[in-house]
Scaffold this active site. Structure first.
Site, PDB file in Angstrom:
ATOM      1  N   GLU A  91       0.831  -1.292  -0.178  1.00  0.00           N
ATOM      2  CA  GLU A  91       0.002  -0.119   0.022  1.00  0.00           C
ATOM      3  C   GLU A  91       0.722   1.369  -0.021  1.00  0.00           C
ATOM      4  O   GLU A  91       1.818   1.534   0.810  1.00  0.00           O
ATOM      5  CB  GLU A  91      -0.759   0.060   1.124  1.00  0.00           C
ATOM      6  CG  GLU A  91      -1.945   1.047   1.241  1.00  0.00           C
ATOM      7  CD  GLU A  91      -2.801   0.882   2.381  1.00  0.00           C
ATOM      8  OE1 GLU A  91      -3.221  -0.216   2.641  1.00  0.00           O
ATOM      9  OE2 GLU A  91      -3.357   2.002   2.933  1.00  0.00           O
ATOM     10  N   LYS A 268      -7.441  -0.922  11.580  1.00  0.00           N
ATOM     11  CA  LYS A 268      -6.645  -1.456  10.461  1.00  0.00           C
ATOM     12  C   LYS A 268      -5.541  -0.558  10.011  1.00  0.00           C
ATOM     13  O   LYS A 268      -4.781  -0.922   9.679  1.00  0.00           O
ATOM     14  CB  LYS A 268      -7.789  -1.385   9.301  1.00  0.00           C
ATOM     15  CG  LYS A 268      -7.161  -1.955   8.023  1.00  0.00           C
ATOM     16  CD  LYS A 268      -6.505  -1.159   6.975  1.00  0.00           C
ATOM     17  CE  LYS A 268      -6.245  -1.803   5.798  1.00  0.00           C
ATOM     18  NZ  LYS A 268      -5.353  -0.835   4.781  1.00  0.00           N
ATOM     19  N   ASP A 284       4.568 -14.244  11.629  1.00  0.00           N
ATOM     20  CA  ASP A 284       3.175 -14.685  11.302  1.00  0.00           C
ATOM     21  C   ASP A 284       1.887 -13.584  11.424  1.00  0.00           C
ATOM     22  O   ASP A 284       1.631 -12.852  12.453  1.00  0.00           O
ATOM     23  CB  ASP A 284       2.825 -15.713  12.227  1.00  0.00           C
ATOM     24  CG  ASP A 284       1.436 -16.412  12.039  1.00  0.00           C
ATOM     25  OD1 ASP A 284       0.592 -15.990  11.289  1.00  0.00           O
ATOM     26  OD2 ASP A 284       1.197 -17.427  12.303  1.00  0.00           O
ATOM     27  N   HIS A 381      -2.428   9.986  -1.278  1.00  0.00           N
ATOM     28  CA  HIS A 381      -2.579   8.678  -2.009  1.00  0.00           C
ATOM     29  C   HIS A 381      -2.665   8.820  -3.414  1.00  0.00           C
ATOM     30  O   HIS A 381      -2.083   7.945  -4.292  1.00  0.00           O
ATOM     31  CB  HIS A 381      -3.948   8.067  -1.449  1.00  0.00           C
ATOM     32  CG  HIS A 381      -4.075   7.175  -0.318  1.00  0.00           C
ATOM     33  ND1 HIS A 381      -3.399   5.812  -0.517  1.00  0.00           N
ATOM     34  CD2 HIS A 381      -4.450   7.093   0.809  1.00  0.00           C
ATOM     35  CE1 HIS A 381      -3.561   5.115   0.462  1.00  0.00           C
ATOM     36  NE2 HIS A 381      -4.038   6.063   1.572  1.00  0.00           N
TER      37      HIS A 381
HETATM   38  C1  MEV Z   1      -5.923   2.662   5.044  1.00  0.00           C
HETATM   39  O1  MEV Z   1      -5.252   1.662   4.911  1.00  0.00           O
HETATM   40  C2  MEV Z   1      -5.963   2.900   6.532  1.00  0.00           C
HETATM   41  C3  MEV Z   1      -6.605   4.336   7.074  1.00  0.00           C
HETATM   42  O2  MEV Z   1      -7.968   3.941   6.477  1.00  0.00           O
HETATM   43  C4  MEV Z   1      -6.598   4.224   8.540  1.00  0.00           C
HETATM   44  C5  MEV Z   1      -7.442   5.159   9.289  1.00  0.00           C
HETATM   45  O3  MEV Z   1      -8.777   5.474   8.610  1.00  0.00           O
HETATM   46  O4  MEV Z   1      -7.331   5.530  10.428  1.00  0.00           O
HETATM   47  C6  MEV Z   1      -6.240   5.441   6.329  1.00  0.00           C
END
Ligand code: MEV
Length: 425
Positions: A91, A268, A284, A381
């Protein structure tokens, strides 16, 4: 349904003895099945740092190896020590974001991290014990004996100051009756430790069946490593990020705390950093994800980080989650790239690695919510995305940046436009 092609009718994935074929034979079969070109076959067979011969011993039915970008996050100062952090991830923006956050954090003291002893839990499920409470009592009375038998079953950890250390037992009421669940606590030293813990748990089966009667069923390590928690904290000074950002980030944190849909994404973002380091060091990643999200759910699903304002008005972040990682054993010792990842980091123990990973998770979360609560993440991005599109269109060298800049400026980041610009060069 689309009309079936005649080739679809003869295709079957139930290939008898596939595993016995040589790698070339497997490749030939896959090529025919999927209609791969010679060029695609060549790419699959192309050897990287991980030799095919080694890969073939790591998992089954190998026909190639896969690669991901290996980046370095800079500026990490953790417990007064400087780290270059290897990150393997597909990413865009992750590595740059972690580096930026680490740079801001070092304006104060960088990251202060700590971790628990590397104690893993091995679970043993015992069914049909009759009286669960008396079975639990017997198990607890025999703690010392159980620990010592476990260490006889696998004495190797003792050499490194580890080994089985304790036993816990409780009962759970289920739709299929009451079960006694034993936890064997094992100090796994610098390893992830799954194999050793599982060996001990399996080896204890006859002992438990003799001790409490009933039937021992599952014996397996738990990925919810609550005894192996890593923590980190850092201050992001208001003089760098601005007072508004401090307030905005606190709003973002409250959002995650009070809304599970946001919280999943918040966590995430944290795992973006942690998993990238785990992949770079051969750990892992699934175990880490499972442990992190289960830990986040122990009291209703919550953010793994915490954000607050210090009395000076700076932003303070902290993180706490189980990080079960190793620096020896498993694929770590087999994959040369994992070994290099660990050498770049220069960590001496698995605990130190877990502290670095917790700090990277915190940095990553800061970077995400800082961007999200100020200008949004799409500009950064899209710039990286534009570079990818330029590369896919066939741009080389300096052309990549030139075309990417045009795509962004024109707000038309498409393959078609990138190809047009390439033709015009
Ligand atoms: C994207 O991989 C991760 C984000 O969505 C995390 C977040 O929203 O805090 C940018």
């Amino acid at each position: 349904m689309d009309r079936l092609e005649s080739s679809d009718l003869v295709k079957t994935s139930a290939i008898f003895g596939f595993y016995r074929l040589s790698m070339d034979e497997k490749l030939k079969l896959v090529k025919e099945f999927a209609g791969l070109s010679e060029e695609e076959l060549k790419l699959l067979k192309k050897e990287g740092a991980l030799k095919l011969e080694i890969a073939d011993k790591m998992i089954e039915n190998v026909i190639g190896t896969s690669q991901l970008p290996f980046g370095i996050a800079t500026s990490f100062l953790i417990n007064g020590k400087d780290y270059l952090v290897p990150m393997v991830i597909e990413e865009p923006s992750i590595v740059a974001a972690a580096s930026n956050a680490a740079k801001i954090a070092r304006e104060k003291y960088g990251f202060k991290a700590s971790s628990d002893e590397p104690i893993m839990i091995g679970q043993i499920q015992i069914l049909n014990v009759g009286n669960a409470e008396s079975a639990i009592k017997k198990i607890i009375e025999k703690k010392a004996e159980i620990v010592s038998i476990a260490n006889e079953i696998d004495p190797s950890l003792k050499k490194y100051g580890g080994g089985a250390v304790d036993v816990e037992a409780r009962s759970v009421k289920t739709a299929r009756g009451i079960m006694v669940i034993v936890h064997l606590l094992v100090n796994v030293s610098n390893a992830l430790g799954a194999n050793k813990v599982n060996t001990m748990c399996e080896g204890l089966t006859p002992y438990f069946e003799e001790l409490v009667g009933g039937t021992v069923r599952l014996r397996i390590l738990s990925n919810l490593a609550t005894h192996r928690v890593a923590r980190s904290e850092a201050i992001f000074p208001k003089k760098i990020i601005g007072e508004t950002a401090v307030e905005n980030i606190l709003d973002a944190y409250e959002f995650a705390k009070n809304d599970i849909y946001r919280c999943a994404t918040h966590n995430k973002g944290i795992m973006n950093g942690i998993i990238a380091v785990a992949t770079a060091t051969g750990n892992d990643t699934r175990a880490l994800e499972a442990g992190a999200h289960a830990y986040a759910s122990m009291d209703g699903y919550k953010p793994l980080t915490r954000w607050e304002k210090t009395k000076d008005g700076d932003l303070k972040g902290s993180i706490e989650l189980p990080i079960a990682v190793g620096i020896v054993g498993g694929s770590i010792s087999v994959n040369p790239i994992s070994k290099i990842g660990l050498r770049i980091l220069g960590v001496k123990t698995a605990r130190e690695l877990s502290e670095v990973m917790a700090s990277v998770g915190l940095a990553q979360n800061f970077a995400a919510i800082y961007a999200l609560s100020t200008e949004g993440i799409q500009r950064g991005h899209m710039e990286l995305h534009a570079r990818n599109i330029a590369v896919i269109a066939g741009a080389k060298g300096n052309e990549v940046d030139r075309i990417a800049e045009r795509l962004v400026k024109e707000k038309n980041i498409t393959l078609g436009r990138a190809k047009e610009l390439l033709v015009k060069r």
